[in-house]
Design a protein around this motif. Structure first.
Motif, short mmCIF file in Angstrom:
data_model
loop_
_atom_site.label_atom_id
_atom_site.label_comp_id
_atom_site.label_asym_id
_atom_site.label_seq_id
_atom_site.Cartn_x
_atom_site.Cartn_y
_atom_site.Cartn_z
N ASN A 113 0.68 -1.15 0.05
CA ASN A 113 0.00 0.05 -0.12
C ASN A 113 0.76 1.21 0.02
OD1 ASN A 113 -2.52 -1.06 -0.07
ND2 ASN A 113 -2.84 -1.46 2.07
N ILE A 114 2.08 1.13 0.92
CA ILE A 114 2.84 2.51 0.75
C ILE A 114 3.95 2.16 -0.02
CG2 ILE A 114 2.02 2.86 3.23
CD1 ILE A 114 4.74 1.60 3.80
N GLY A 115 3.59 1.65 -1.18
CA GLY A 115 4.75 1.31 -2.24
C GLY A 115 5.86 2.48 -2.19
N SER A 175 0.76 3.39 -3.73
CA SER A 175 1.12 2.35 -4.47
C SER A 175 1.56 2.27 -5.75
CB SER A 175 -0.28 1.38 -4.41
OG SER A 175 -0.47 0.74 -5.72
N THR A 176 2.58 1.51 -6.09
CA THR A 176 3.39 1.62 -7.47
C THR A 176 2.39 1.11 -8.53
OG1 THR A 176 4.34 -0.40 -6.90
CG2 THR A 176 5.81 1.39 -6.71
N VAL A 177 1.59 0.16 -8.26
CA VAL A 177 0.84 -0.16 -9.51
C VAL A 177 -0.19 0.77 -9.55
CG1 VAL A 177 -1.13 -1.96 -10.18
CG2 VAL A 177 1.05 -2.54 -8.89
N GLY C 55 6.45 2.35 7.75
CA GLY C 55 7.29 2.92 6.57
C GLY C 55 8.06 4.02 7.20
N ILE C 56 7.57 4.84 8.08
CA ILE C 56 8.18 5.95 8.66
C ILE C 56 9.51 5.41 9.54
CG2 ILE C 56 7.80 7.73 10.37
CD1 ILE C 56 5.26 8.13 9.62
N GLN C 57 9.04 4.47 10.52
CA GLN C 57 10.08 3.76 11.25
C GLN C 57 11.46 3.54 10.27
OE1 GLN C 57 9.96 3.37 14.38
NE2 GLN C 57 11.74 1.89 14.68
N VAL C 58 11.18 2.85 9.45
CA VAL C 58 12.52 2.61 8.66
C VAL C 58 12.96 3.85 7.81
CG1 VAL C 58 13.44 1.23 6.83
CG2 VAL C 58 11.42 0.46 8.03
N LEU C 59 12.27 4.58 7.43
CA LEU C 59 13.10 5.93 6.76
C LEU C 59 13.62 6.86 7.78
CD1 LEU C 59 13.07 7.11 3.93
CD2 LEU C 59 11.13 8.84 4.60
N ILE C 60 12.91 7.04 8.90
CA ILE C 60 13.42 8.22 9.77
C ILE C 60 14.48 7.44 10.95
CG2 ILE C 60 12.65 9.65 11.80
CD1 ILE C 60 11.82 10.62 8.90
N PRO C 122 -8.34 1.06 9.33
CA PRO C 122 -8.55 1.51 7.69
C PRO C 122 -7.32 0.74 6.89
CG PRO C 122 -7.74 3.56 8.90
CD PRO C 122 -8.17 2.60 9.93
N ARG C 123 -7.74 0.05 5.91
CA ARG C 123 -7.07 -0.54 4.94
C ARG C 123 -5.83 0.29 4.83
NH1 ARG C 123 -5.38 -3.57 0.84
NH2 ARG C 123 -6.22 -1.95 -0.72
N TYR C 124 -6.26 1.55 4.31
CA TYR C 124 -5.38 2.37 3.37
C TYR C 124 -4.88 3.43 4.53
CZ TYR C 124 -2.89 4.18 -0.43
OH TYR C 124 -1.94 4.42 -1.52
N ASN C 125 -3.82 3.09 5.44
CA ASN C 125 -3.23 3.84 6.29
C ASN C 125 -2.87 5.40 6.16
OD1 ASN C 125 -1.14 1.90 8.55
ND2 ASN C 125 -3.29 1.61 8.00
N ALA C 126 -2.24 5.75 5.22
CA ALA C 126 -1.62 7.01 4.66
C ALA C 126 -2.78 7.87 4.48
CB ALA C 126 -0.68 6.81 3.54
N ALA C 127 -3.81 7.49 3.67
CA ALA C 127 -5.00 8.21 3.41
C ALA C 127 -5.67 8.64 4.72
CB ALA C 127 -5.80 7.55 2.52
N ALA C 128 -5.78 7.62 5.53
CA ALA C 128 -6.52 7.94 6.91
C ALA C 128 -5.88 8.88 7.69
CB ALA C 128 -6.72 6.64 7.63
N VAL C 129 -4.43 8.64 7.83
CA VAL C 129 -3.65 9.59 8.51
C VAL C 129 -4.04 11.25 7.98
CG1 VAL C 129 -1.37 10.36 9.41
CG2 VAL C 129 -2.12 8.12 9.31
N GLY C 130 -3.91 10.98 6.69
CA GLY C 130 -3.91 12.16 6.08
C GLY C 130 -5.31 13.06 6.08
N ASN C 131 -6.33 12.31 6.17
CA ASN C 131 -7.75 12.86 6.44
C ASN C 131 -7.81 13.44 7.88
OD1 ASN C 131 -9.45 12.88 4.21
ND2 ASN C 131 -9.61 10.65 4.29
N ALA C 132 -7.21 12.60 8.75
CA ALA C 132 -7.05 12.98 10.22
C ALA C 132 -6.15 14.46 10.38
CB ALA C 132 -6.44 11.87 10.97
#
Lengths: 329, 118, 163
Positions: A113-115, A175-177, C55-60, C122-132
């Motif tokens: 999802n976070i591609g 997502s990349t796709v 994802g943040i955990q790895v990047l940051i 929510p299945r789509y984490n990033a969008a949920a965080v963004g909306n919040a």
């Protein structure tokens, strides 16, 4: 026992992807040698196999027989771990790269999802391998190379992230796709003109810097630092660094294709998979071309380019795309 | 979703094994002839002078700090970018404020010479 | 059952390198051991369905904070190569305090009733965080940028003084 099957499948896919990376690295190194020879009016490798095509296989066999030398003063454990980190970080990038479409199935390991965020995160792990590899050698050149490389890679991670944000705005997904699907009408490089194009240019410059290639090759500037962080590495450990570096080069080019050049999409008769490779190798060619055309930056110029030019441009670019999207609604 | 990350974990582990495999082959195939000069640190042919592990330029640290701040900022942009199209003008204004505050930070760093190498 | 096994594996991946971080006499090795620790925590976030945070955990943390820590170690005098002392005179007292703290924490976490909230992630984490960020927590979001600004200025001032 469903998950055991999945683990088996994942392991098999991993072997496939690793082999793919190894082969494409060989292709790229061969291309680099041939193209650089061509640009410098030389002939390049030609003795092993037709047109020197088997040269890289011969090189690999040779490197496998080379002794692994670890300097007496080096930190053995860190010294041996560093090349593994670089190679695995490059391998992990490939999980989210969609190669093409056969029928209705997309050729991708996993469509996370976070591609694109995942891609940026995994690419950022390379720095650790290079920095600790340079330090562990306990060699002045290596340490300088490692530190320079780390400073450079972290500096260019920011513009890289900013141009990924531009794509996420246009596609409304990470997502990349999903990003490739969103470009069905028009590639992102042509959308929101000229901001889409600027984002692409920023991404290409930043990814050249991330892969430590000319004109951003200060970390391994051979005329001043021998081979930078790789100075003390021999044989297969050296090749793992090379594998990581060229693997990253292909990965970055592939990601640029996915994010800006419509991924696998293209006119009909040519299959999607082929389109993807044509585009990616075109970008790889550009990177090789740049490498053999331009001289190296000085370190202050390099950091100025990132912090004082690409970073403001990236921020303005985001605002530009935002304004464009709102005006269009 | 868990399955996606199972694949990532397997890739990391199997990848380590695959990357280590050539090293095993080297261990089996390559010669091991050791003498003191071979394992000395390379320093353009002269006898190594002192250790490389010394104190280094503070510059790297400053760039590291500025980098972490901006990396966090970029992270904040990701969720915003994903929902931007749905929310429109309000989201835009909010982000203009957010980015302006950070551009003040960039300008400050610039002014104070934190971005100068020399 | 499966979840528990995953949790135990990930805890080991997180905790064993963490012990090395504390006990290693070589500071660069200690910093390098932070990487598997951070990745283990990433795994824990994934099991909690918080993909975006992972994802943040790895990047940051794995990608940025570790590099910063390595820079600091390589910059401090005698920080690298030199074997620092691991123990001091207060070892026993420290162990006692740590043990007491652990007992208190475990007692409290097991005694507390954790309310289970209905609903799914929510299945789509990033969008949920963004909306919040853009709706209920808009002000907090803007204040975050001030926090970032302050930390940037603070970092520059501290680094300048050291110079």
């Amino acid at each position: 026992m469903n998950w055991l099957i999945e683990i088996g499948k994942a392991a098999a896919l991993c072997v496939v992807v690793f082999t793919f990376i190894a082969i494409s690295v060989m292709v790229m190194v061969y291309a680099e040698r041939k193209l650089s020879a061509w640009m410098q009016a030389r002939i390049g490798p030609r003795h092993v196999g037709p047109q020197g095509l088997l040269q890289l296989i011969a090189d690999t066999v040779k490197l496998l027989q080379k002794e692994n030398i670890v300097p007496r003063q080096a930190d053995y454990l860190v010294f041996s771990t560093a090349p593994l980190i670089v190679a695995v970080a490059a391998l992990l990038d490939y999980v989210v790269i969609p190669l093409g479409k056969v029928g209705d199935t997309v050729l991708i390991v996993r469509d996370i999802n976070i591609g694109v965020l995942y891609f940026a995160a995994m690419a950022s792990l390379t720095v650790i391998g290079i920095l600790t590899g340079g330090w562990a050698s306990n060699n002045k050149y290596s340490l300088l190379g490692g530190l320079r490389s780390a400073a450079q890679m972290v500096s260019y991670e920011i513009p890289l992230g900013l141009s990924i944000i531009c794509v996420a705005m246009l596609a409304s997904t990470l997502s990349t796709v999903g990003i490739v699907e969103a470009q069905r009408g028009r590639w992102f490089i042509f959308q929101a003109f000229p901001f889409g194009f600027f984002a692409f240019v920023v991404f290409i410059i930043a990814s050249t810097a991330e892969t430590n290639r000319v004109p951003f090759d200060l970390p391994e500037a051979e005329s001043e630092l021998i081979a930078g962080y790789q100075s003390e590495y021999t044989g297969m450990r050296f090749s793992l660094f090379q594998l990581g570096e060229y693997g990253e080069l292909f990965g970055m080019s592939a990601m640029a294709v996915v994010m800006f050049l419509g991924g696998w999409s293209g006119p009909r008769p040519v299959p999607p998979l082929l389109w993807f490779f044509i585009k990616t190798y075109a970008l790889v060619f550009v990177m090789i071309w740049v490498r053999w055309t331009y001289p190296r930056f000085r370190i202050d110029q390099l950091l100025n380019l990132s912090w004082k030019f690409l970073l403001p441009v990236g921020l303005v670019n985001i605002l530009g795309i935002g304004a464009w999207l709102i005006l269009l609604r | 979703m868990l399955l996606d990350w199972l694949y990532v974990a397997v890739f990391a582990i199997v990848g380590l094994v695959l990357a280590g495999l050539p090293l095993v082959i080297v261990w089996l195939l390559a010669p091991r002839i050791d003498y003191p000069q071979k394992r000395s640190t390379y320093e353009s042919g002269v006898v190594p002078f002192g250790q490389a592990w010394a104190q280094f330029n503070i510059r790297y640290y400053i760039f590291g700090l500025v980098f972490v701040v901006f990396d966090v900022e970029v992270i904040y942009l990701y969720p915003w970018a994903v929902v931007f199209k749905d929310l429109g003008a309000f989201a835009f204004v909010e982000m203009v404020i957010f980015l302006t505050i950070l551009m003040v930070g960039l300008a400050y760093a610039w002014r104070k010479g934190a971005l100068e190498w020399v | 059952m499966g979840k528990l096994a995953v949790f135990i594996i990930l805890s080991c991946v997180t905790l064993i390198p963490a012990v090395i971080v504390v006990t290693s006499r070589n500071m660069v090795r200690a910093a390098l051991s932070l990487v598997p620790t951070f990745l283990g925590v990433t795994g824990l976030y994934v099991t909690l369905d918080a993909e975006f945070v992972a994802g943040i955990q790895v990047l940051i943390y794995a990608g940025a904070i570790t590099v910063l820590i390595l820079f600091v170690i390589m910059l401090t005098e005698g920080g690298t190569g030199l074997r620092v002392r691991q123990m001091n005179a207060q070892t026993k007292l420290g162990a006692l305090v740590a043990f007491g703290m652990a007992v208190v924490l475990i007692a409290f976490t097991t005694a507390t009733r954790w309310p289970v909230k209905a609903g799914t992630m929510p299945r789509y984490n990033a969008a949920a965080v963004g909306n919040a960020f853009l709706t209920s927590y808009a002000l907090v979001f803007e204040v975050t940028s001030l926090v970032l600004l302050v930390s940037l200025i603070g970092a520059i001032i501290i680094a300048r003084r050291e110079e």
